[in-house]
Design a protein around this motif. Structure first.
Motif, PDB file in Angstrom:
ATOM      1  N   GLU A 139      51.508  45.882  34.635  1.00 37.26           N
ATOM      2  CA  GLU A 139      51.674  46.702  35.848  1.00 37.26           C
ATOM      3  C   GLU A 139      50.890  46.144  37.038  1.00 37.26           C
ATOM      4  N   PRO A 140      51.243  44.933  37.461  1.00 32.88           N
ATOM      5  CA  PRO A 140      50.506  44.293  38.566  1.00 32.88           C
ATOM      6  C   PRO A 140      50.545  45.097  39.854  1.00 32.88           C
ATOM      7  N   GLN A 141      51.613  45.856  40.075  1.00 31.64           N
ATOM      8  CA  GLN A 141      51.733  46.632  41.314  1.00 31.64           C
ATOM      9  C   GLN A 141      50.649  47.688  41.431  1.00 31.64           C
ATOM     10  N   LYS A 142      50.104  48.124  40.313  1.00 33.78           N
ATOM     11  CA  LYS A 142      49.059  49.150  40.346  1.00 33.78           C
ATOM     12  C   LYS A 142      47.696  48.575  40.734  1.00 33.78           C
ATOM     13  N   ARG A 143      47.618  47.260  40.813  1.00 34.17           N
ATOM     14  CA  ARG A 143      46.381  46.595  41.216  1.00 34.17           C
ATOM     15  C   ARG A 143      46.426  46.153  42.673  1.00 34.17           C
ATOM     16  N   LEU A 144      47.457  46.557  43.381  1.00 32.48           N
ATOM     17  CA  LEU A 144      47.654  46.117  44.758  1.00 32.48           C
ATOM     18  C   LEU A 144      47.706  47.302  45.718  1.00 32.48           C
ATOM     19  N   PHE A 146      55.241  40.884  42.754  1.00 30.82           N
ATOM     20  CA  PHE A 146      54.085  41.711  42.391  1.00 30.82           C
ATOM     21  C   PHE A 146      53.094  40.907  41.539  1.00 30.82           C
ATOM     22  N   LEU A 147      53.599  40.210  40.530  1.00 26.39           N
ATOM     23  CA  LEU A 147      52.719  39.446  39.642  1.00 26.39           C
ATOM     24  C   LEU A 147      52.026  38.320  40.412  1.00 26.39           C
ATOM     25  N   LYS A 167      49.340  39.776  42.758  1.00 27.18           N
ATOM     26  CA  LYS A 167      48.169  40.259  42.001  1.00 27.18           C
ATOM     27  C   LYS A 167      47.316  39.098  41.515  1.00 27.18           C
ATOM     28  N   GLU A 168      47.969  38.096  40.938  1.00 24.31           N
ATOM     29  CA  GLU A 168      47.215  36.988  40.372  1.00 24.31           C
ATOM     30  C   GLU A 168      46.588  36.091  41.431  1.00 24.31           C
ATOM     31  N   GLY A 219      45.240  37.377  44.055  1.00 25.93           N
ATOM     32  CA  GLY A 219      44.154  38.168  44.616  1.00 25.93           C
ATOM     33  C   GLY A 219      44.391  38.687  46.017  1.00 25.93           C
ATOM     34  N   CYS A 220      45.605  39.120  46.313  1.00 22.64           N
ATOM     35  CA  CYS A 220      45.895  39.667  47.646  1.00 22.64           C
ATOM     36  C   CYS A 220      45.137  40.978  47.869  1.00 22.64           C
TER      37      CYS A 220
END
Length: 412
Positions: free
Chosen positions: A34-39, A124-125, A128-129, A131-132
């Motif tokens: 769930e990369p979108q939850k880290r952005l 999204f991935l 996230k990776e 570091g935006c």
């Protein structure tokens, strides 16, 4: 996987997958952590102006020192334009790498997603990776069922100009279309609206109220030399076109709304962004006498007509249009500002044939078999007081822009 193989794979994915909605995309993203939850996001929907507003907002965030992702569609020249960080396209090898990773996850989990949903997951991935700090996220079409709407509440939801387009998917009335766009307004969030009026604005207000969202309404602007006036202050604006100041006002309100949320953007950052921002194919001058505009619905064409009338020069239009758009209405409107039209066509099934398109213009003109022939004819007919306007389709805009990067064009 190589870059060309990645593009071929992406374009082989169906445009639409039934049932509509984001259930499969949700499963795919969950398998990816769930990369979108880290952005953090600024989410933008609307019929026209999304890309211009996104460009201004992301430029200001970059100026303020934030690592800023930008996700837009469609692309003009190269696919990689759709996924950027701090104004730089995703590299070919990275696009290939992330395509392979998303494909593997999709196949392993049996997640059948659309082409746009696949690209959304990839972006999204990647963001996230890498570091935006924040991502400016443009919807593909509509909002409520759009793949980008899988995100939780964004920092700000932005509703740009609403008009008729994609009616076969979004509805046949302004109210229906506006309701689909307003699907990105989340409970308890912040929403910024472009200076919409009438039925569209009423729907936006209703949706914001139901969601308990704070609604900020952008006002109208006044033209000024080199920019525009908004709320009694003059601002510079590098983007040309009579319609761009109102897009910029919505971007300004969005940037101001971010400040209380801890996003530190100075007035200087905003002014520099406005004076430097670039966005392809939106009343973009690629030469002193050649302007490219990708407006392809009736409101986009009306905005283009206003810009051409303000320019004041004799206009030769190089035009192509898609047969699933309101081409008859657009051609009639464009004829108000055009002295001569050269209708052309692209090598794609959706494109209206040049001879057929020419019939809908009341301005005099002729047909040309392809964009290069049309542009060469325009140069032949133009004089020093003529503006050549490439218009009617973003696909045509991309083809003509590529020609200006190559050799062999007639002298400007």
């Amino acid at each position: 996987m190589e870059y060309e193989e990645a593009l071929s794979y992406i374009h082989s994915i169906p445009k639409f997958v039934r049932p509509l909605g984001n259930a499969a995309l949700g499963g795919l993203l969950k398998s990816l952590g769930e990369p979108q939850k880290r952005l953090k996001f600024v989410h933008i929907a609307g019929t026209n102006g999304k890309g211009s507003a996104a460009a201004i907002i992301s430029a200001a965030l970059c100026r303020a020192g934030y690592k800023t992702g930008l996700f837009t569609s469609p692309f003009i020249e190269v696919f990689n334009e759709r996924i950027q960080i701090n104004g730089k396209n995703i590299a070919d090898d990275e696009l290939a790498l992330y395509t392979e990773r998303i494909r593997a996850a999709s196949e392993a989990g049996g997640f059948s997603v659309s082409e746009f949903a696949f690209i959304t997951a990839l972006a999204f991935l990647y963001f996230k990776e890498k570091g935006c700090d924040i991502v400016v996220l443009e919807t593909g079409m509509g909002g409520r069922l759009d793949a980008t709407n899988i995100i939780d509440c964004p920092l700000v939801s932005v509703i740009m100009s609403i008009s008729f387009d994609h009616m076969q998917y979004l509805g046949n009335t302004i109210e229906e279309i506006a309701a689909e766009k307003c699907g990105i307004i989340k409970k308890g969030g912040i929403a910024v609206s472009y200076a919409n009026k009438g039925a569209a604005m009423r729907v936006i207000e209703e949706y914001a109220e139901k969601a308990g969202a704070k609604l900020i309404r952008a006002g109208s602007t006044e033209p000024a030399d080199g920019g525009f006036i908004y709320k009694v202050k003059k601002y510079p604006l590098a983007l040309k076109g009579a319609y761009q100041p109102d897009n910029a006002a919505a971007a300004l309100e969005t940037l101001w709304a971010l400040r209380p949320l801890g996003i530190n953007i100075s007035d200087g950052d905003i002014l520099r962004a406005l004076s430097e921002v670039k966005w392809m194919a939106r009343f973009e001058f690629v030469a002193g006498n050649v302007v490219i505009d990708g407006g392809h619905n009736i409101d986009g064409i009306r905005a283009l007509v206003r810009s051409l009338e303000l320019d004041g020069r004799r206009v030769i239009a190089v035009a192509a249009m898609m047969e699933d758009k309101s081409f008859a209405e657009c051609a009639a409107e464009l004829s108000k500002a055009v002295d001569y039209v050269i209708a052309t066509e692209l090598d794609m099934a959706r494109c209206l044939k040049a001879d057929e398109l020419l019939k809908y213009f009341t301005a005099s003109g002729e047909a040309a078999p392809n964009p290069r022939a049309a542009l060469e004819k325009a140069f032949e007919l133009a004089d020093e007081n003529t503006l050549i306007c490439v218009c009617g389709s973003l696909y045509l805009a991309g083809e003509i822009r590529k020609m200006f990067h190559a050799k062999g064009l007639p002298p400007l």
